[in-house]
Design a protein around this motif. Structure first.
Motif, PDB file in Angstrom:
ATOM      1  N   GLU A  63     -12.989 -38.379 -12.363  1.00 11.37           N
ATOM      2  CA  GLU A  63     -12.163 -38.396 -13.573  1.00 11.37           C
ATOM      3  C   GLU A  63     -12.832 -37.569 -14.679  1.00 11.37           C
ATOM      4  N   ASP A  64     -14.138 -37.726 -14.840  1.00 11.03           N
ATOM      5  CA  ASP A  64     -14.871 -36.926 -15.826  1.00 11.03           C
ATOM      6  C   ASP A  64     -14.818 -35.443 -15.471  1.00 11.03           C
ATOM      7  N   TYR A  65     -14.907 -35.141 -14.183  1.00  9.84           N
ATOM      8  CA  TYR A  65     -14.805 -33.743 -13.751  1.00  9.84           C
ATOM      9  C   TYR A  65     -13.422 -33.183 -14.108  1.00  9.84           C
ATOM     10  N   HIS A  66     -12.383 -33.956 -13.827  1.00  7.30           N
ATOM     11  CA  HIS A  66     -11.021 -33.537 -14.149  1.00  7.30           C
ATOM     12  C   HIS A  66     -10.873 -33.265 -15.646  1.00  7.30           C
ATOM     13  N   GLU A  67     -11.409 -34.137 -16.468  1.00  3.16           N
ATOM     14  CA  GLU A  67     -11.331 -33.944 -17.917  1.00  3.16           C
ATOM     15  C   GLU A  67     -12.138 -32.726 -18.358  1.00  3.16           C
ATOM     16  N   PHE A  68     -13.297 -32.510 -17.757  1.00  2.00           N
ATOM     17  CA  PHE A  68     -14.106 -31.335 -18.069  1.00  2.00           C
ATOM     18  C   PHE A  68     -13.325 -30.056 -17.774  1.00  2.00           C
ATOM     19  N   VAL A  69     -12.727 -29.970 -16.603  1.00  2.25           N
ATOM     20  CA  VAL A  69     -11.963 -28.767 -16.236  1.00  2.25           C
ATOM     21  C   VAL A  69     -10.740 -28.619 -17.129  1.00  2.25           C
ATOM     22  N   ARG A  70      -9.999 -29.698 -17.311  1.00  2.00           N
ATOM     23  CA  ARG A  70      -8.730 -29.628 -18.045  1.00  2.00           C
ATOM     24  C   ARG A  70      -8.909 -29.360 -19.540  1.00  2.00           C
ATOM     25  N   TYR A  71      -9.873 -30.019 -20.155  1.00  2.00           N
ATOM     26  CA  TYR A  71      -9.979 -29.947 -21.605  1.00  2.00           C
ATOM     27  C   TYR A  71     -11.085 -29.034 -22.136  1.00  2.00           C
ATOM     28  N   LYS A  72     -11.991 -28.610 -21.275  1.00  2.00           N
ATOM     29  CA  LYS A  72     -13.084 -27.754 -21.743  1.00  2.00           C
ATOM     30  C   LYS A  72     -13.121 -26.413 -21.022  1.00  2.00           C
ATOM     31  N   LEU A  73     -13.350 -26.440 -19.715  1.00  2.00           N
ATOM     32  CA  LEU A  73     -13.519 -25.189 -18.972  1.00  2.00           C
ATOM     33  C   LEU A  73     -12.260 -24.326 -18.997  1.00  2.00           C
ATOM     34  N   SER A  74     -11.112 -24.938 -18.816  1.00  2.00           N
ATOM     35  CA  SER A  74      -9.864 -24.166 -18.770  1.00  2.00           C
ATOM     36  C   SER A  74      -9.477 -23.578 -20.121  1.00  2.00           C
ATOM     37  N   LYS A  75     -10.119 -24.019 -21.189  1.00  2.00           N
ATOM     38  CA  LYS A  75      -9.835 -23.481 -22.521  1.00  2.00           C
ATOM     39  C   LYS A  75     -10.550 -22.155 -22.782  1.00  2.00           C
ATOM     40  N   ILE A  76     -11.488 -21.789 -21.922  1.00  2.00           N
ATOM     41  CA  ILE A  76     -12.201 -20.521 -22.079  1.00  2.00           C
ATOM     42  C   ILE A  76     -11.297 -19.391 -21.616  1.00  2.00           C
ATOM     43  N   ASP A  77     -11.087 -18.405 -22.498  1.00  2.00           N
ATOM     44  CA  ASP A  77     -10.229 -17.273 -22.164  1.00  2.00           C
ATOM     45  C   ASP A  77     -10.770 -16.489 -20.985  1.00  2.00           C
ATOM     46  N   ASN A  78      -9.867 -15.932 -20.201  1.00  2.00           N
ATOM     47  CA  ASN A  78     -10.162 -14.952 -19.173  1.00  2.00           C
ATOM     48  C   ASN A  78     -10.600 -15.545 -17.839  1.00  2.00           C
ATOM     49  N   ILE A  79     -10.579 -16.861 -17.674  1.00  2.00           N
ATOM     50  CA  ILE A  79     -10.871 -17.411 -16.350  1.00  2.00           C
ATOM     51  C   ILE A  79      -9.639 -17.198 -15.486  1.00  2.00           C
ATOM     52  N   GLY A  80      -9.847 -16.521 -14.355  1.00  2.00           N
ATOM     53  CA  GLY A  80      -8.731 -16.218 -13.468  1.00  2.00           C
ATOM     54  C   GLY A  80      -8.602 -17.207 -12.331  1.00  2.00           C
ATOM     55  N   VAL A  81      -9.692 -17.447 -11.621  1.00  2.59           N
ATOM     56  CA  VAL A  81      -9.691 -18.340 -10.459  1.00  2.59           C
ATOM     57  C   VAL A  81     -10.843 -19.322 -10.602  1.00  2.59           C
ATOM     58  N   LEU A  82     -10.550 -20.581 -10.339  1.00  2.00           N
ATOM     59  CA  LEU A  82     -11.569 -21.627 -10.390  1.00  2.00           C
ATOM     60  C   LEU A  82     -11.644 -22.268  -9.013  1.00  2.00           C
ATOM     61  N   ASN A  83     -12.793 -22.171  -8.367  1.00  2.00           N
ATOM     62  CA  ASN A  83     -13.039 -22.825  -7.083  1.00  2.00           C
ATOM     63  C   ASN A  83     -14.085 -23.904  -7.296  1.00  2.00           C
ATOM     64  N   SER A  87     -14.004 -17.052 -11.427  1.00  2.00           N
ATOM     65  CA  SER A  87     -13.906 -15.605 -11.487  1.00  2.00           C
ATOM     66  C   SER A  87     -13.091 -15.195 -12.704  1.00  2.00           C
ATOM     67  N   MET A  88     -13.440 -14.081 -13.267  1.00  2.00           N
ATOM     68  CA  MET A  88     -12.791 -13.559 -14.468  1.00  2.00           C
ATOM     69  C   MET A  88     -11.550 -12.734 -14.112  1.00  2.00           C
ATOM     70  N   GLN A  89     -10.579 -12.723 -15.026  1.00  2.00           N
ATOM     71  CA  GLN A  89      -9.427 -11.840 -14.865  1.00  2.00           C
ATOM     72  C   GLN A  89      -9.814 -10.410 -15.205  1.00  2.00           C
ATOM     73  N   TYR A  90     -10.556 -10.261 -16.286  1.00  2.00           N
ATOM     74  CA  TYR A  90     -10.973  -8.944 -16.759  1.00  2.00           C
ATOM     75  C   TYR A  90     -12.494  -8.907 -16.828  1.00  2.00           C
ATOM     76  N   HIS A  91     -13.068  -7.748 -16.578  1.00  4.09           N
ATOM     77  CA  HIS A  91     -14.516  -7.659 -16.426  1.00  4.09           C
ATOM     78  C   HIS A  91     -15.191  -6.781 -17.475  1.00  4.09           C
ATOM     79  N   ASN A  92     -14.575  -6.637 -18.633  1.00  5.25           N
ATOM     80  CA  ASN A  92     -15.259  -5.839 -19.657  1.00  5.25           C
ATOM     81  C   ASN A  92     -16.301  -6.693 -20.376  1.00  5.25           C
ATOM     82  N   ALA A  93     -17.210  -6.028 -21.045  1.00  5.42           N
ATOM     83  CA  ALA A  93     -18.361  -6.688 -21.659  1.00  5.42           C
ATOM     84  C   ALA A  93     -17.952  -7.752 -22.670  1.00  5.42           C
TER      85      ALA A  93
END
Length: 81
Positions: free
Chosen positions: A45-65, A1-7
């Motif tokens: 382990e690959d999933y952990h690296e994906f979240v830590r080093y790639k997905l979490s680097k995208i600005d504005n992600i608020g909640v990750l489930n 989910s995003m923190q902010y929802h502007n275009a």
């Protein structure tokens, strides 16, 4: 989910997701979550690296489930009317 929802934030997220090879599918949703991603990795382990080093680097992600598939019961792309 995003923190902010502007275009601009949504467009940025969508562009960055395109560059992640692990992402097989991405859907912009209505309701409780903003986006659903289907990813493919070889291990936790690959999933952990994906979240830590790639997905979490995208600005504005608020909640990750995260949800993991334990067993596929049915998979079809057939459509009946």
């Amino acid at each position: 989910s995003m923190q902010y929802h502007n275009a601009a934030f949504i467009d940025n997220f969508e562009k960055q997701i395109q560059d992640l090879d692990e992402v097989q599918e991405c859907y912009h949703m209505a309701g409780q979550v903003d986006f659903i991603l289907k990813i493919n990795v070889k291990s936790l382990e690959d999933y952990h690296e994906f979240v830590r080093y790639k997905l979490s680097k995208i600005d504005n992600i608020g909640v990750l489930n995260t949800t993991f598939v334990l067993k596929e019961i049915k998979h079809t792309s057939e459509y009946y009317i």
